[in-house]
Design an enzyme around this catalytic site. Sequence first.
Site, PDB file in Angstrom:
ATOM      1  N   ASN A 151      80.476  12.791  30.349  1.00 17.93           N
ATOM      2  CA  ASN A 151      79.468  12.201  28.826  1.00 17.93           C
ATOM      3  C   ASN A 151      79.964  13.705  27.643  1.00 17.93           C
ATOM      4  OD1 ASN A 151      78.237  12.668  26.741  1.00 17.93           O
ATOM      5  ND2 ASN A 151      76.439  12.220  27.681  1.00 17.93           N
ATOM      6  N   LYS A 180      78.417  16.797  31.002  1.00 15.80           N
ATOM      7  CA  LYS A 180      77.547  15.652  32.393  1.00 15.80           C
ATOM      8  C   LYS A 180      78.129  14.701  32.720  1.00 15.80           C
ATOM      9  CE  LYS A 180      73.698  15.925  28.707  1.00 15.80           C
ATOM     10  NZ  LYS A 180      73.104  15.662  27.642  1.00 15.80           N
ATOM     11  N   ARG A 186      82.217   7.980  28.220  1.00 13.25           N
ATOM     12  CA  ARG A 186      80.627   7.615  26.924  1.00 13.25           C
ATOM     13  C   ARG A 186      81.780   7.768  25.990  1.00 13.25           C
ATOM     14  NH1 ARG A 186      76.086  11.312  23.822  1.00 13.25           N
ATOM     15  NH2 ARG A 186      75.824   9.300  22.505  1.00 13.25           N
ATOM     16  N   HIS A 196      73.468   5.630  20.145  1.00 15.46           N
ATOM     17  CA  HIS A 196      72.151   4.974  20.733  1.00 15.46           C
ATOM     18  C   HIS A 196      72.847   3.833  21.025  1.00 15.46           C
ATOM     19  CE1 HIS A 196      69.151   9.010  19.733  1.00 15.46           C
ATOM     20  NE2 HIS A 196      69.820   8.955  20.190  1.00 15.46           N
ATOM     21  N   GLY A 200      63.572  10.155  21.944  1.00 15.64           N
ATOM     22  CA  GLY A 200      64.383  11.848  22.453  1.00 15.64           C
ATOM     23  C   GLY A 200      64.531  12.487  22.005  1.00 15.64           C
ATOM     24  N   ARG A 243      66.171  16.557  13.354  1.00 15.36           N
ATOM     25  CA  ARG A 243      66.386  15.959  11.780  1.00 15.36           C
ATOM     26  C   ARG A 243      65.190  15.264  11.250  1.00 15.36           C
ATOM     27  NH1 ARG A 243      70.487  12.904  15.674  1.00 15.36           N
ATOM     28  NH2 ARG A 243      72.454  14.042  16.679  1.00 15.36           N
ATOM     29  N   ASP A 260      59.930  20.150  20.948  1.00 18.41           N
ATOM     30  CA  ASP A 260      59.243  18.960  21.763  1.00 18.41           C
ATOM     31  C   ASP A 260      58.026  18.558  22.165  1.00 18.41           C
ATOM     32  OD1 ASP A 260      57.829  18.762  25.383  1.00 18.41           O
ATOM     33  OD2 ASP A 260      60.009  19.861  25.833  1.00 18.41           O
ATOM     34  N   MET A 261      57.750  17.567  22.026  1.00 15.29           N
ATOM     35  CA  MET A 261      56.875  16.549  21.840  1.00 15.29           C
ATOM     36  C   MET A 261      55.469  17.171  22.894  1.00 15.29           C
ATOM     37  SD  MET A 261      55.626  14.557  19.939  1.00 15.29           S
ATOM     38  CE  MET A 261      56.173  13.876  19.108  1.00 15.29           C
ATOM     39  N   GLY A 270      59.618   8.382  24.051  1.00 16.66           N
ATOM     40  CA  GLY A 270      59.021   6.865  24.347  1.00 16.66           C
ATOM     41  C   GLY A 270      58.257   6.619  25.659  1.00 16.66           C
ATOM     42  N   GLU A 305      71.627   5.141  30.294  1.00 22.27           N
ATOM     43  CA  GLU A 305      72.651   5.266  29.139  1.00 22.27           C
ATOM     44  C   GLU A 305      73.553   5.277  30.795  1.00 22.27           C
ATOM     45  OE1 GLU A 305      71.106   7.657  26.357  1.00 22.27           O
ATOM     46  OE2 GLU A 305      72.489   6.859  25.041  1.00 22.27           O
TER      47      GLU A 305
END
Length: 411
Positions: free
Chosen positions: A12, A19, A104, A193, A223, A254, A295-296, A345, A397
């Site tokens: 990726n 990655k 990817r 995605h 994410g 975004r 960051d949640m 999620g 993924e």
Amino acid sequence: MTATGTRVLVLNSGSSSLKYQLLDMAGPQSDGGPAAGRLAVGLVERIGEETSRLVHTPLAAGGDKRETEGPIADHEAALKAVAAELSADGLGLDSPQLAAIGHRVVHGGLRFTEPTVIDDAVLKEIERLVPVAPLHNPANITGIRTARALRPDLPQVAVFDTAFHTTMPEYAARYALDVATADAHRIRRYGFHGTSHAYVSRKTAALLGKDPSEVNVIVLHLGNGASASAVAGGRCVDTSMGLTPLEGLVMGTRSGDIDPAVTFHLKRVAGMSEDEVDVLLNKKSGLIGLCGDNDMREIRRRIDEGDERAALAFDIYIHRLKKYIGAYSAVLGRVDAVAFTAGVGENAAPVREAAVAGLEEMGMAVDASLNAVRSDEPRLISPEYARVAVAVVPTDEELEIAQQTYALVSA
Ligand code: AMP
């Protein structure tokens, strides 16, 4: 094409990162969970800088994470460094066990609806799509070129982020724009995605003990980037990202959906340039723009301390999510499951609780104690009485790319 080996290297490539994961596809373990079949994982970051870093974890060798810092000039040097790490564990790219490399690729346009073995013509076509994916496809192309140069004899497969969404009906994919202009510039909703939406919708069907063709699922991939999709009988019928990954849900940085006139306003009234507006909407908006954090975990911590900006950012995030759950319920007509996946999620129970709160009339509810369970396994979090299953389904993924790649080369 029949592969002799059973290993797949998944690459990726980002603009300054690479990655990778090496997976062994032999045996049932290849679909047995997040860690199954994984021989090595790693990441090269800050490619092209003085402070590049390679982090390599040889899972098969049971070894510890190895980190190397120092300049790595480009993707070719990065892949060579990765190959050297793999060789040190006896997993080198020259091994006859390696069946293929799966790449990817973010944008496959309308041409690529399936994973595709890469030849010169395919590479040219991926290059032709650069104008619609200027941030992503060039890096993917560099990764492909580099890997082909290192192992020209090995099948290389492109797995496209857009492919799963190519089943969207024309009325969902087309913007209400002048047709000639839209067609001349290939402006339409492609969605992203897709590898994750495909994997998670299939896994959700399996969790319900059903075939994907039997169920309608709303997948919420939350994410740092975030997208929703409506999947009817295994086929994507709508998704929230569009021409680019900017459309749809509120994301880490975004804006998601916005009145397009905001962009003219920023240019005409605020005097911003095109590039400034681009950076504002893609990098400085969403959660980070609303409250300074993307960051949640941090946002939840601030909310617990009574921070009102963080609370408003959370509410805006949830409101948008609810609107998509509602919209996709209407698109699907009958919803069998809502599946939460990706960093937020999978981990943020308060997001799942808030997104589904008040939707009992739509058959959706979350059981507080099931929602609090932490696990890497797919699981239901809805109470037994709920008509719609609400699930947490960890995405994978890399495994999906490896499976699609291996299926193609071993057919
Ligand atoms: P991803 O892009 O799928 O890697 O997701 C990254 C995002 O997931 C981070 O920016 C966080 O907002 C979120 N995240 C990761 N771990 C947690 C956690 N334990 N609780 C809440 N949010 C999390």
